[in-house]
Scaffold this active site. Structure first.
Site, PDB file in Angstrom:
ATOM      1  N   ASP A   1       1.114  -1.028   0.007  1.00  0.00           N
ATOM      2  CA  ASP A   1       0.384  -0.109  -0.096  1.00  0.00           C
ATOM      3  C   ASP A   1       0.815   1.484   0.073  1.00  0.00           C
ATOM      4  O   ASP A   1       0.444   2.236  -0.881  1.00  0.00           O
ATOM      5  CB  ASP A   1      -0.921  -0.395   1.207  1.00  0.00           C
TER       6      ASP A   1
ATOM      7  N   LEU B   1     -35.858  -9.035 -10.739  1.00  0.00           N
ATOM      8  CA  LEU B   1     -36.074 -10.101 -10.604  1.00  0.00           C
ATOM      9  C   LEU B   1     -37.838 -10.796 -10.051  1.00  0.00           C
ATOM     10  O   LEU B   1     -38.199 -10.598  -9.207  1.00  0.00           O
ATOM     11  CB  LEU B   1     -34.804 -10.177 -10.827  1.00  0.00           C
TER      12      LEU B   1
ATOM     13  N   GLU C   1     -25.008 -17.295  -9.303  1.00  0.00           N
ATOM     14  CA  GLU C   1     -23.919 -15.987  -8.461  1.00  0.00           C
ATOM     15  C   GLU C   1     -25.099 -15.285  -7.215  1.00  0.00           C
ATOM     16  O   GLU C   1     -26.408 -14.970  -7.372  1.00  0.00           O
ATOM     17  CB  GLU C   1     -24.428 -14.474  -9.628  1.00  0.00           C
TER      18      GLU C   1
ATOM     19  N   LYS D   1     -26.114 -13.011  -4.967  1.00  0.00           N
ATOM     20  CA  LYS D   1     -27.750 -12.386  -4.574  1.00  0.00           C
ATOM     21  C   LYS D   1     -26.913 -11.177  -4.314  1.00  0.00           C
ATOM     22  O   LYS D   1     -27.516 -11.475  -2.874  1.00  0.00           O
ATOM     23  CB  LYS D   1     -28.907 -12.169  -5.369  1.00  0.00           C
TER      24      LYS D   1
ATOM     25  N   ASP E   1     -26.991  -8.045  -1.776  1.00  0.00           N
ATOM     26  CA  ASP E   1     -27.876  -7.539  -0.958  1.00  0.00           C
ATOM     27  C   ASP E   1     -27.386  -5.742  -0.180  1.00  0.00           C
ATOM     28  O   ASP E   1     -27.183  -5.186   0.359  1.00  0.00           O
ATOM     29  CB  ASP E   1     -28.513  -7.747   0.938  1.00  0.00           C
TER      30      ASP E   1
ATOM     31  N   ARG F   1     -31.478   2.889  -9.593  1.00  0.00           N
ATOM     32  CA  ARG F   1     -32.198   1.917 -10.874  1.00  0.00           C
ATOM     33  C   ARG F   1     -33.157   3.448 -11.044  1.00  0.00           C
ATOM     34  O   ARG F   1     -34.319   2.939 -12.411  1.00  0.00           O
ATOM     35  CB  ARG F   1     -32.012   0.599 -10.362  1.00  0.00           C
TER      36      ARG F   1
ATOM     37  N   TYR G   1     -23.052  -7.616 -12.919  1.00  0.00           N
ATOM     38  CA  TYR G   1     -23.322  -8.098 -13.260  1.00  0.00           C
ATOM     39  C   TYR G   1     -24.025  -8.385 -14.371  1.00  0.00           C
ATOM     40  O   TYR G   1     -25.014  -9.282 -14.861  1.00  0.00           O
ATOM     41  CB  TYR G   1     -24.285  -8.986 -12.097  1.00  0.00           C
TER      42      TYR G   1
ATOM     43  N   LYS H   1     -34.500 -17.192  -3.394  1.00  0.00           N
ATOM     44  CA  LYS H   1     -34.244 -16.621  -2.443  1.00  0.00           C
ATOM     45  C   LYS H   1     -33.722 -16.890  -1.026  1.00  0.00           C
ATOM     46  O   LYS H   1     -34.050 -17.968  -0.889  1.00  0.00           O
ATOM     47  CB  LYS H   1     -35.476 -15.150  -1.808  1.00  0.00           C
TER      48      LYS H   1
ATOM     49  N   CYS I   1     -32.454 -14.926  42.546  1.00  0.00           N
ATOM     50  CA  CYS I   1     -32.109 -15.319  41.074  1.00  0.00           C
ATOM     51  C   CYS I   1     -33.627 -15.828  40.990  1.00  0.00           C
ATOM     52  O   CYS I   1     -34.132 -16.873  41.941  1.00  0.00           O
ATOM     53  CB  CYS I   1     -30.931 -15.891  41.414  1.00  0.00           C
TER      54      CYS I   1
ATOM     55  N   CYS J   1     -32.328 -20.128  42.487  1.00  0.00           N
ATOM     56  CA  CYS J   1     -32.281 -20.134  43.470  1.00  0.00           C
ATOM     57  C   CYS J   1     -32.794 -19.376  44.778  1.00  0.00           C
ATOM     58  O   CYS J   1     -32.428 -19.547  45.646  1.00  0.00           O
ATOM     59  CB  CYS J   1     -30.556 -20.971  43.374  1.00  0.00           C
TER      60      CYS J   1
ATOM     61  N   CYS K   1     -26.402 -13.517  39.666  1.00  0.00           N
ATOM     62  CA  CYS K   1     -26.469 -14.799  40.807  1.00  0.00           C
ATOM     63  C   CYS K   1     -25.331 -14.889  41.271  1.00  0.00           C
ATOM     64  O   CYS K   1     -24.709 -14.849  41.080  1.00  0.00           O
ATOM     65  CB  CYS K   1     -27.150 -15.683  39.950  1.00  0.00           C
TER      66      CYS K   1
ATOM     67  N   CYS L   1     -26.174 -22.058  43.314  1.00  0.00           N
ATOM     68  CA  CYS L   1     -27.601 -21.874  41.938  1.00  0.00           C
ATOM     69  C   CYS L   1     -27.702 -23.287  41.534  1.00  0.00           C
ATOM     70  O   CYS L   1     -26.711 -23.504  40.577  1.00  0.00           O
ATOM     71  CB  CYS L   1     -26.786 -21.416  41.725  1.00  0.00           C
TER      72      CYS L   1
HETATM   73  S1  IVH Z   1     -29.412  -9.269 -12.322  1.00  0.00           S
HETATM   74  C1  IVH Z   1     -31.581  -8.320 -15.729  1.00  0.00           C
HETATM   75  N1  IVH Z   1     -27.919 -10.199 -10.979  1.00  0.00           N
HETATM   76  O1  IVH Z   1     -31.412  -7.620  -7.557  1.00  0.00           O
HETATM   77  C2  IVH Z   1     -30.966  -8.497 -15.083  1.00  0.00           C
HETATM   78  N2  IVH Z   1     -29.715  -8.239 -10.241  1.00  0.00           N
HETATM   79  O2  IVH Z   1     -33.919  -8.559  -7.785  1.00  0.00           O
HETATM   80  C3  IVH Z   1     -31.397  -7.543 -13.598  1.00  0.00           C
HETATM   81  N3  IVH Z   1     -29.267  -7.900  -7.950  1.00  0.00           N
HETATM   82  O3  IVH Z   1     -32.419  -4.992  -8.857  1.00  0.00           O
HETATM   83  C4  IVH Z   1     -30.725  -7.990 -12.365  1.00  0.00           C
HETATM   84  N4  IVH Z   1     -27.398  -9.089  -7.411  1.00  0.00           N
HETATM   85  O4  IVH Z   1     -29.952  -4.591  -7.501  1.00  0.00           O
HETATM   86  C5  IVH Z   1     -28.275  -9.598 -11.034  1.00  0.00           C
HETATM   87  N5  IVH Z   1     -25.927 -10.573  -9.751  1.00  0.00           N
HETATM   88  C6  IVH Z   1     -27.433 -10.464  -9.633  1.00  0.00           C
HETATM   89  C7  IVH Z   1     -27.556  -9.287  -8.717  1.00  0.00           C
HETATM   90  C8  IVH Z   1     -28.707  -8.791  -9.104  1.00  0.00           C
HETATM   91  C9  IVH Z   1     -28.174  -8.608  -6.391  1.00  0.00           C
HETATM   92  C10 IVH Z   1     -30.515  -7.313  -7.097  1.00  0.00           C
HETATM   93  C11 IVH Z   1     -30.282  -6.196  -8.243  1.00  0.00           C
HETATM   94  C12 IVH Z   1     -31.899  -5.994  -8.908  1.00  0.00           C
HETATM   95  C13 IVH Z   1     -32.414  -6.618  -7.463  1.00  0.00           C
HETATM   96  C14 IVH Z   1     -33.372  -7.818  -8.179  1.00  0.00           C
END
Ligand code: IVH
Length: 681
Positions: free
Chosen positions: A33, A83, A119, A121, A123, A142, A231, A324, A418, A421, A436, A442
């Site tokens: 670094d 999705l 992949e 998903k 958060d 978005r 993604y 999910k 307690c 006891c 206690c 106890c």
């Molecule tokens: S693909 C056309 N890939 O999930 C494809 N979405 O519930 C659209 N998200 O708005 C999304 N990880 O913010 C895709 N590996 C992943 C993702 C992902 C998280 C989120 C994304 C999207 C939301 C849909």
């Protein structure tokens, strides 16, 4: 000579881009670094001398603009989709079947063979970033999928987002889509700082990421630990043949990575539903170890031509689905608050809840930790609350649902006696935990003390499970750990659900436990804050039980890792007549504690491990990790849990994961079991 200065500046920028790529995208930095900082400062200095040579894609220009008063709107040329979700295998099968049907493909022997990418998903928040001729032009959230907010100046502050793409074979226009998120470690650090400053903490990494990205002042966003994983792509124009991108989703992601864009390394190609599910299970198992929050898996048809044939419905593609994970947070109601007494007498308030399905199980109890936490979160009986269960962690009440309390409710009070006891409850000044004072008298503490005594890392008494201990204590067959050795097969066999065979096995296991190593015996006593390592250090230092029992405060302080508090706990423990009574009873029952052989101090000095810090990871071929640890400690090593620059050796077995990577990155010497044995001589 301006042209040579210009060249120098360009070279520095290229070097910095390359090293940022190694660091953020490949996770594989090849300079320290400090060296990066040195190059960076050199560039800053040159740019200050020559302001006319500053360009907006220079690595120094991440925080350029001044605060905005509002975000502009940006129309997405290609909508940002969402999705559809599935929550179980059946619905995933149905998704896969729909794809077969639409594409007119038959399942072979009832099996799916569609190629998908799987992949995590992430958060966080979806973002679209537009590059033209390799240069970052704008970034938009978005929004409603059609119109988002222009957050360019904030996205530019993310170190992992390239301001200029690498190489020169990128399409002329390239919109990349991905998720902006806050890694767990960064989130914890941010909240810790907020707490110290008396500021409001963020509820979870997602909210923290959203709050950080929607700052009008980019200088604030720049201080927030945000990351990006790409993604997919949006508009792509003007590449080599076609649009210049590959014809499978997986390869496109690899191309993006090649352009310097960060892509999640967990993304895999899978084939058919079975391997989708295997991927799901694997990631679900590792969910808590991943450095970022995820809420499921996304499967996408890998072949772009097939994607195009499948198309979209409403706002979601037909070729992708989110599978999910069970939610880790749910809403429930506090029905009652009880108090539980632990092994050390700590009294923990526990919320009894209306049963709720969270983190994959039905939860009806959740810890409230202590009274300070109850006050801080202002939880009362009758409140609607958010319950969280993440991985194997005990479910907890995170907070009251804001605005859900419709009438006044009384505050929760700590008990004065307690619940088990009846002894007085004490709360030591400055300590969050109430206790206690009943000690080994106890029943609750008695049962917990006996469970600990019997546990695997202590006396390792096979067949003496928690339930059985509770039953034995409940029926007053045992009052302390020494009574265990008076149990007969007949007495045990008379217990409910205890067969003659198990009774005989337990008596045999008790007999087999009678020659414990000194360190295990000390650990088994359950002295406050004396864990395995401290017990081992005590054993190595004092060598006999008698010597530990009669040790003085000052000499305890000399022992590795023992500070004033632990030393005081040890002294206090052995000052209690009741504890000495129990130890004497154990010895009278035939326990023979194995003392540590006197060692020639020069032997230790010669040990390759003397004074060295070792971390153990993975599965070793013959030793358990505990056994390896014992051997290393005996050779004078210090065994710790996490890798740092101070680590001397990483003992790595099979399936060594992130620790191995980190060790390699930090240049820590990695050894295997065979090498350890060699070094131990
Ligand atoms: S693909 C056309 N890939 O999930 C494809 N979405 O519930 C659209 N998200 O708005 C999304 N990880 O913010 C895709 N590996 C992943 C993702 C992902 C998280 C989120 C994304 C999207 C939301 C849909």
């Amino acid at each position: 000579m301006p042209s040579s200065i210009k060249k120098q500046i360009e070279t520095l920028r290229e070097q910095l881009r390359y090293h940022a790529y190694q660091y953020y995208v490949l996770d594989d930095p090849d300079i320290p670094d400090a060296e990066y900082d040195r190059l960076y400062k050199q560039l800053v200095a040159l740019e200050e001398e020559h302001p006319d040579l500053v360009t907006s894609d220079s690595p120094t220009q991440r925080v350029g603009s001044s605060p905005l008063t509002a975000f502009e709107q940006i129309q997405h040329q290609m909508p940002m989709l969402s999705l559809d979700n599935v929550f179980n295998e059946e619905d995933l099968q149905a998704f896969d079947q729909r794809i077969h049907d639409r594409l007119n493909i038959d399942r072979v022997d009832g099996d799916s063979e569609i190629g998908y990418t799987a992949e995590p998903k992430l958060d966080g928040l979806a973002i679209s970033i537009r590059y033209e001729d390799g240069e970052l032009i704008y970034a938009a959230t978005r929004g409603d999928g059609t119109t988002g907010e222009n957050v360019t100046q904030n996205i530019r502050t993310l170190q992992s987002v390239p301001l200029r793409l690498l190489g020169d074979d990128y399409p002329q226009v390239l919109e990349v889509r991905g998720e902006v998120f806050m890694p767990k470690a960064g989130f914890d650090a941010l909240n810790k700082k907020a707490k110290q400053a008396g500021e409001k903490e963020f509820v979870n990494p997602r909210n923290a990421a959203a709050g950080s990205l929607r700052q009008l002042d980019p200088a604030i966003t720049a201080t927030r630990p945000l990351s990006l994983y790409c993604y997919s792509t949006g508009i792509v124009e003007g590449g080599a043949e076609g649009n210049g991108l590959a014809d499978t989703h997986y390869e496109i992601l690899q191309q993006l990575k090649g352009f310097g864009l960060p892509v999640c390394s967990e993304i895999k190609k899978v084939s058919g539903v079975k391997s989708c599910l295997a991927y799901y299970e694997d990631i679900l198992k590792r969910r808590d170890e991943l450095p970022y929050d995820i809420d499921g898996i996304v499967y996408k048809v890998n072949d772009i031509a097939l994607q195009n044939r499948l198309g979209f419905v409403a706002r979601a593609p037909r070729w992708a689905i989110a599978h999910k994970f069970p939610a880790q947070e749910e809403v429930s109601r506090v029905v009652e608050v009880d108090f539980q007494v632990g092994r050390t007498g700590a009294i923990t308030p526990v919320a009894r809840l209306e049963p709720v399905f969270v983190g994959g199980v039905t939860v009806s109890n959740a810890t409230l930790h202590n009274m300070d936490e109850i006050r801080r979160k202002d939880i009362r009986v009758g409140d609607q609350v958010i319950v969280r269960r993440a991985g194997d962690v005990i479910p907890e009440v995170v907070r009251v649902v804001p605005g859900s309390r419709k009438k006044q409710l009384p505050e929760i009070q700590m008990l004065s006696a307690c619940p088990v006891c009846g002894s007085a409850v004490e709360q030591i000044e400055g300590e969050a935990v109430a206790r206690c004072t009943g000690g080994l008298y106890c029943k609750a503490q008695r049962a917990e003390a006996i469970k600990h005594f019997a546990s695997r890392k202590a006396m390792d008494i096979d067949g003496l499970g928690d339930k059985l201990v509770e039953l034995l204590v409940e029926q007053e067959l045992i009052h302390d750990v020494a009574d265990l050795y008076q149990l007969t097969a007949e007495a045990l066999a008379s217990l409910e659900r205890m067969g003659e065979k198990s009774a005989a096995n337990l008596v045999a296991a008790l007999a087999a436990s009678k020659r414990p190593k000194l360190s295990r015996f000390i650990y088994a006593l359950g002295i406050r804050e004396v864990g395995e390592t401290t017990a081992m250090n005590l054993a190595n230092e004092f060598r006999t039980l008698k010597a530990i029992q009669t040790s003085e405060y000052e000499s305890l302080l000399e022992v590795q890792d023992i500070g004033p508090i632990v030393a005081q706990h040890i002294v206090n423990f052995f000052q209690q007549p009741h504890n000495i009574e129990v130890i004497d009873k154990l010895l009278a029952a035939g326990i023979e504690v194995q003392e540590v052989e006197k060692r020639d101090p020069s032997e230790l000095e010669n040990s390759d491990f003397a004074g060295k810090t070792v971390v153990i990871t993975g599965t070793l071929p013959t030793f358990s990790r505990g056994e390896a640890k014992d051997r290393l400690l005996a050779a004078g090593a210090k065994v710790t849990g996490s890798i740092s620059v101070k680590t001397d050796f990483l003992l790595a077995g099979d399936k060594a994961g992130s620790k191995l990577n980190k060790a390699e990155k930090l240049g820590v010497t990695v050894i295997d079991e065979a090498t350890m044995l060699e070094m131990l001589g």
